[in-house]
Design a protein around this motif. Structure first.
Motif, PDB file in Angstrom:
ATOM      1  N   LEU A  12       0.859  -1.188   0.000  1.00 38.88           N
ATOM      2  CA  LEU A  12       0.000   0.000   0.000  1.00 38.88           C
ATOM      3  C   LEU A  12       0.890   1.232   0.000  1.00 38.88           C
ATOM      4  O   LEU A  12       1.892   1.277   0.707  1.00 38.88           O
ATOM      5  CB  LEU A  12      -0.881   0.026   1.246  1.00 38.88           C
ATOM      6  N   ILE A  13       0.517   2.220  -0.796  1.00 35.34           N
ATOM      7  CA  ILE A  13       1.287   3.463  -0.839  1.00 35.34           C
ATOM      8  C   ILE A  13       0.364   4.610  -0.430  1.00 35.34           C
ATOM      9  O   ILE A  13      -0.614   4.905  -1.109  1.00 35.34           O
ATOM     10  CB  ILE A  13       1.857   3.717  -2.247  1.00 35.34           C
ATOM     11  N   ALA A  14       0.692   5.231   0.697  1.00 39.79           N
ATOM     12  CA  ALA A  14      -0.089   6.375   1.180  1.00 39.79           C
ATOM     13  C   ALA A  14       0.752   7.630   0.977  1.00 39.79           C
ATOM     14  O   ALA A  14       1.853   7.727   1.500  1.00 39.79           O
ATOM     15  CB  ALA A  14      -0.427   6.199   2.657  1.00 39.79           C
ATOM     16  N   THR A  15       0.236   8.554   0.187  1.00 41.04           N
ATOM     17  CA  THR A  15       0.997   9.764  -0.119  1.00 41.04           C
ATOM     18  C   THR A  15       0.323  10.975   0.497  1.00 41.04           C
ATOM     19  O   THR A  15      -0.768  11.372   0.073  1.00 41.04           O
ATOM     20  CB  THR A  15       1.115   9.946  -1.644  1.00 41.04           C
ATOM     21  N   VAL A  45       4.090   1.884   2.312  1.00 40.42           N
ATOM     22  CA  VAL A  45       4.991   3.029   2.170  1.00 40.42           C
ATOM     23  C   VAL A  45       4.192   4.268   2.513  1.00 40.42           C
ATOM     24  O   VAL A  45       3.119   4.502   1.953  1.00 40.42           O
ATOM     25  CB  VAL A  45       5.545   3.169   0.737  1.00 40.42           C
ATOM     26  N   LEU A  46       4.713   5.035   3.451  1.00 41.88           N
ATOM     27  CA  LEU A  46       4.051   6.277   3.847  1.00 41.88           C
ATOM     28  C   LEU A  46       4.936   7.429   3.392  1.00 41.88           C
ATOM     29  O   LEU A  46       6.023   7.644   3.926  1.00 41.88           O
ATOM     30  CB  LEU A  46       3.850   6.258   5.362  1.00 41.88           C
ATOM     31  N   ASP A  47       4.472   8.125   2.347  1.00 34.92           N
ATOM     32  CA  ASP A  47       5.286   9.172   1.734  1.00 34.92           C
ATOM     33  C   ASP A  47       4.927  10.539   2.327  1.00 34.92           C
ATOM     34  O   ASP A  47       3.827  11.053   2.118  1.00 34.92           O
ATOM     35  CB  ASP A  47       5.049   9.158   0.221  1.00 34.92           C
ATOM     36  N   VAL A  48       5.870  11.121   3.078  1.00 33.43           N
ATOM     37  CA  VAL A  48       5.617  12.405   3.745  1.00 33.43           C
ATOM     38  C   VAL A  48       6.405  13.550   3.099  1.00 33.43           C
ATOM     39  O   VAL A  48       6.641  14.576   3.735  1.00 33.43           O
ATOM     40  CB  VAL A  48       5.919  12.322   5.266  1.00 33.43           C
ATOM     41  N   THR A  49       6.781  13.353   1.826  1.00 39.28           N
ATOM     42  CA  THR A  49       7.563  14.384   1.119  1.00 39.28           C
ATOM     43  C   THR A  49       6.907  15.762   1.204  1.00 39.28           C
ATOM     44  O   THR A  49       7.590  16.775   1.339  1.00 39.28           O
ATOM     45  CB  THR A  49       7.716  13.984  -0.368  1.00 39.28           C
ATOM     46  N   ALA A  50       5.570  15.797   1.139  1.00 38.79           N
ATOM     47  CA  ALA A  50       4.856  17.075   1.092  1.00 38.79           C
ATOM     48  C   ALA A  50       4.717  17.739   2.465  1.00 38.79           C
ATOM     49  O   ALA A  50       4.281  18.881   2.559  1.00 38.79           O
ATOM     50  CB  ALA A  50       3.473  16.876   0.477  1.00 38.79           C
ATOM     51  N   LEU A  62       3.178   8.645  13.427  1.00 34.93           N
ATOM     52  CA  LEU A  62       3.881   7.831  12.429  1.00 34.93           C
ATOM     53  C   LEU A  62       4.443   6.571  13.085  1.00 34.93           C
ATOM     54  O   LEU A  62       4.399   5.479  12.517  1.00 34.93           O
ATOM     55  CB  LEU A  62       5.028   8.629  11.787  1.00 34.93           C
ATOM     56  N   ARG A  63       4.971   6.743  14.304  1.00 36.40           N
ATOM     57  CA  ARG A  63       5.529   5.595  15.014  1.00 36.40           C
ATOM     58  C   ARG A  63       4.419   4.607  15.362  1.00 36.40           C
ATOM     59  O   ARG A  63       4.571   3.400  15.205  1.00 36.40           O
ATOM     60  CB  ARG A  63       6.242   6.084  16.278  1.00 36.40           C
ATOM     61  N   THR A  76       6.145  -1.250   7.543  1.00 39.56           N
ATOM     62  CA  THR A  76       5.973   0.131   7.073  1.00 39.56           C
ATOM     63  C   THR A  76       7.330   0.789   6.836  1.00 39.56           C
ATOM     64  O   THR A  76       8.270   0.579   7.608  1.00 39.56           O
ATOM     65  CB  THR A  76       5.218   0.965   8.131  1.00 39.56           C
ATOM     66  N   VAL A  77       7.416   1.556   5.766  1.00 40.94           N
ATOM     67  CA  VAL A  77       8.594   2.400   5.552  1.00 40.94           C
ATOM     68  C   VAL A  77       8.100   3.837   5.376  1.00 40.94           C
ATOM     69  O   VAL A  77       7.215   4.099   4.559  1.00 40.94           O
ATOM     70  CB  VAL A  77       9.406   1.975   4.304  1.00 40.94           C
ATOM     71  N   ILE A  78       8.651   4.741   6.151  1.00 38.90           N
ATOM     72  CA  ILE A  78       8.334   6.166   6.005  1.00 38.90           C
ATOM     73  C   ILE A  78       9.344   6.759   5.036  1.00 38.90           C
ATOM     74  O   ILE A  78      10.554   6.597   5.225  1.00 38.90           O
ATOM     75  CB  ILE A  78       8.465   6.911   7.364  1.00 38.90           C
ATOM     76  N   VAL A  79       8.872   7.419   4.005  1.00 43.05           N
ATOM     77  CA  VAL A  79       9.813   7.986   3.025  1.00 43.05           C
ATOM     78  C   VAL A  79       9.564   9.481   2.840  1.00 43.05           C
ATOM     79  O   VAL A  79       8.458   9.981   3.049  1.00 43.05           O
ATOM     80  CB  VAL A  79       9.719   7.275   1.649  1.00 43.05           C
ATOM     81  N   GLY A  80      10.631  10.175   2.476  1.00 42.05           N
ATOM     82  CA  GLY A  80      10.495  11.570   2.050  1.00 42.05           C
ATOM     83  C   GLY A  80      10.580  12.615   3.147  1.00 42.05           C
ATOM     84  O   GLY A  80      10.157  13.758   2.949  1.00 42.05           O
TER      85      GLY A  80
END
Lengths: 141, 137
Positions: A12-15, A45-50, A62-63, A76-80
């Protein structure tokens, strides 16, 4: 604002698209925990780039998401996390203990593919698509 | 150098959306003042923490953002004030990991590390006033 969640194979990709209120974070947590079951996902994948701010509440959430998703059998991997955000989190005294992070979506998907593969080397789950998706996203930027 | 308004900007804090609005406004002001990008993030994070404390302990209060100049230096001053229950033990409240709510106990000590100057006044039953400043480098 609701965080869109995409399904790509076993992942799953959550952006995150915009600043999140506490209520948005609660909903994201509930949505992800639910969908991991619905789609029998092995990774998130949890994308927090924004995100331009990750305060103590958001970091704790997030934790929580990462640990609770693990209870459901997925990783889970937190990215960005942006440079300034990373620095601010350290100054604040926040640590994402026991949480996997990666630079961006591409690295995060690669990390998940390796984790899923090593957890079950005989798995017939097709992981080839994950890297390809990262490439598409990459070009899109 | 462009003229910068020194008129204080008062932002009421009464719900979660106000926290987001206050920190976004703080970041915008920081960038207008000439802070580098990372510093804008540090300031926005500190605002988020003190605004959250207002909501958590006092339910409502306000954040006041103000551009300051001292000895040729420019800075952004942030005041967080409420008429809530106050803090009985300030020394403890400024210690990492101490919290009387279910938080992480990083709000006040963390904000102090994020900013250059930090002062807090609190009286039980009267309220709390946090003043913090960061200077443009």
């Amino acid at each position: 604002m609701q965080v869109p969640i995409l399904k790509q194979g076993p992942v799953l990709i959550a952006t995150v698209q915009d600043a999140l209120t506490d209520a948005d974070l609660h909903r994201l947590r509930d949505d992800l925990l639910q969908r991991v079951g619905t789609h029998r996902s092995l990774g998130v994948v949890l994308d927090v780039t924004a995100l331009d701010v990750l305060d103590s509440f958001a970091a704790r959430m997030l934790r929580t998401i990462s640990h609770a998703v693990r209870m459901r059998g997925a990783t889970t991997v937190i990215v960005g996390i942006q440079p300034g955000v990373a620095f601010a989190m350290v100054q604040l005294g926040l640590r994402l203990d026991g949480v996997d992070t990666a630079l961006d979506l591409e690295d995060g998907l690669n990390m998940l593919a390796r984790t899923i593969r090593s957890a079950d080397p005989t798995s017939t789950t097709n992981l080839a698509g994950l890297a390809g998706l990262a490439e598409l996203e990459w070009i899109d930027r | 150098m462009s003229e910068i308004s020194t008129e204080p900007l008062v932002m009421p804090i009464a719900n979660e959306a106000d926290i987001v609005a206050a920190r976004q406004r703080g970041r915008t002001m920081a960038i207008e003042l000439g802070f580098a990008g990372c510093d804008g993030t540090l300031i926005a994070t500190a605002i988020s923490e003190v605004a959250r404390n207002i909501l958590l302990y006092a339910q409502r209060g306000e954040i006041i953002l103000c551009c300051v100049e001292l000895g040729g230096r420019r800075g952004l001053s942030i005041e967080a004030r409420d008429s809530g229950p106050g803090i009985p033990d300030l020394r403890k409240a400024l210690t990492d990991g101490y919290s009387t709510s279910r938080g992480l106990g990083l709000g006040l000590p963390g904000s102090r590390r994020l900013m250059d100057e930090f002062a807090i006044e609190s009286e039980v039953g009267r309220g709390t006033n946090v003043t913090m400043t960061k200077w443009v480098r």
